[in-house]
Design an enzyme around this catalytic site. Structure first.
Site, PDB file in Angstrom:
ATOM      1  N   ASP A 114     -93.440  23.059  11.622  1.00  0.00           N
ATOM      2  CA  ASP A 114     -94.233  23.141  12.342  1.00  0.00           C
ATOM      3  C   ASP A 114     -93.694  24.010  13.698  1.00  0.00           C
ATOM      4  O   ASP A 114     -92.142  23.833  13.925  1.00  0.00           O
ATOM      5  CB  ASP A 114     -94.316  21.864  12.968  1.00  0.00           C
ATOM      6  CG  ASP A 114     -94.711  20.976  12.473  1.00  0.00           C
ATOM      7  OD1 ASP A 114     -95.990  21.356  11.608  1.00  0.00           O
ATOM      8  OD2 ASP A 114     -95.120  19.485  12.523  1.00  0.00           O
ATOM      9  N   ARG A 167    -107.463  16.276   4.967  1.00  0.00           N
ATOM     10  CA  ARG A 167    -108.154  15.286   6.000  1.00  0.00           C
ATOM     11  C   ARG A 167    -107.215  15.244   7.074  1.00  0.00           C
ATOM     12  O   ARG A 167    -106.440  14.959   5.670  1.00  0.00           O
ATOM     13  CB  ARG A 167    -109.030  14.696   5.347  1.00  0.00           C
ATOM     14  CG  ARG A 167    -110.545  15.105   5.618  1.00  0.00           C
ATOM     15  CD  ARG A 167    -111.303  13.909   5.480  1.00  0.00           C
ATOM     16  NE  ARG A 167    -111.057  13.385   3.987  1.00  0.00           N
ATOM     17  CZ  ARG A 167    -111.854  13.372   3.404  1.00  0.00           C
ATOM     18  NH1 ARG A 167    -113.044  14.333   3.290  1.00  0.00           N
ATOM     19  NH2 ARG A 167    -111.323  12.776   1.812  1.00  0.00           N
ATOM     20  N   ASP A 174     -94.038  14.829   7.260  1.00  0.00           N
ATOM     21  CA  ASP A 174     -95.005  15.287   8.821  1.00  0.00           C
ATOM     22  C   ASP A 174     -95.283  16.913   8.352  1.00  0.00           C
ATOM     23  O   ASP A 174     -95.327  16.946   6.816  1.00  0.00           O
ATOM     24  CB  ASP A 174     -93.657  15.411   9.827  1.00  0.00           C
ATOM     25  CG  ASP A 174     -94.014  14.950  10.807  1.00  0.00           C
ATOM     26  OD1 ASP A 174     -95.459  15.592  11.411  1.00  0.00           O
ATOM     27  OD2 ASP A 174     -93.514  14.427  12.091  1.00  0.00           O
TER      28      ASP A 174
END
Ligand code: NAG
Ligand code: NAG
Ligand code: NAG
Ligand code: NAG
Length: 222
Positions: A158, A211, A154
């Protein structure tokens, strides 16, 4: 001549090992410092404990009592570390690292994380900052690999759910697809609105996947 070699050496040193090059607490700039709640001090003024095992580490981080936790060694975590408020989590000796599982900073305030390596974290982010204020992420290294596609790991760091007053400085993010996300869902727009004051200062990104799968955007690469 001597001076020149010294300069070259110190440049090479800091580039190779950002977490080893410990900064100074007075280096805190940006929203982690300048904000309406007061500067981020972490565990300053509290007891200082050195930990070298998960049991002691978990005990030291869990409450909201101000505490400076010096992390000694490599930890292969089997569950996430959940930090309470008023904590400084600081690696010592340039080798402090967490593998496999990462760090959650949720619904707390006043946390500093420095000089740590957070690598190969599965099933969740390296560090998640959620619904939290006054956080300083400084001089850490985040890495895994690009071998398994964008969603094998992940995010590295974040910042979600209306978190605020955060400085992310002098970190080295590398060899990973999804680096650092700020805000994670359109459906949380009303929750997030007017938050996410985040300063990114002097971080370095290398070998970050460019990407993600269709429909997943927002991970910052620079
Ligand atoms: C953090 O520490 C400060 C100062 O000791 C204290 O006032 C505050 O209540 C603590 N925060 C929490 C969430 O306990
Ligand atoms: C962390 O995980 C990687 C990949 O599995 C492994 O190569 C490395 O040795 C691990 N490091 C530690 C300190 O466990
Ligand atoms: C780390 O712990 C995980 C989960 O228990 C395990 O699968 C993995 O093999 C361990 N890695 C190392 C390097 O010890
Ligand atoms: C956010 O954190 C505060 C503590 O600072 C807590 O009172 C509140 O319940 C949390 N909200 C959510 C949605 O987790």
């Amino acid at each position: 001549m001597k001076r020149v070699s010294y300069l070259l050496l110190s440049l090479a040193y800091s580039a190779a090992c950002l977490p080893c090059h410990q900064g100074d607490p007075s280096d805190l700039i940006g929203y982690g410092n300048d904000n309406p709640l007061g500067t981020t001090t972490g565990g300053e003024g509290g007891e200082v404990v050195k930990v070298n095992n998960v049991k002691d580490l978990t005990a030291a981080i869990s409450d909201n009592v101000p505490r400076v936790i010096l992390v000694d060694g490599s930890f292969n975590l089997t569950s996430r570390l959940k930090l309470g408020s008023n904590k400084s989590l600081i690696g010592v000796g340039g080798t402090a690292s967490f593998n496999n599982s990462g760090i959650t900073i949720a619904s707390v305030s006043n946390v500093i994380i420095r000089n740590l390596k957070v690598n190969f974290v599965y099933g969740n982010d390296g560090i998640t900052i959620q619904n939290s204020t006054r956080v300083w992420i400084d001089h850490n290294e985040f890495a895994s690999d690009l071998d398994h596609g964008p969603d094998h790991y992940d995010g590295q760091l974040d910042i979600v759910r209306a978190s605020d007053w955060i400085t992310v400085s002098w970190n080295y993010f590398h060899d990973h697809w999804k680096s650092s996300l700020v805000g994670n869902s359109d459906s949380l727009r009303s929750v997030d609105k007017d938050h996410f004051h985040v300063t990114y200062h002097h971080n370095r990104w290398e070998n970050i996947g460019t990407r993600g799968p269709a429909g997943r955007f927002g991970h910052l690469h620079v």
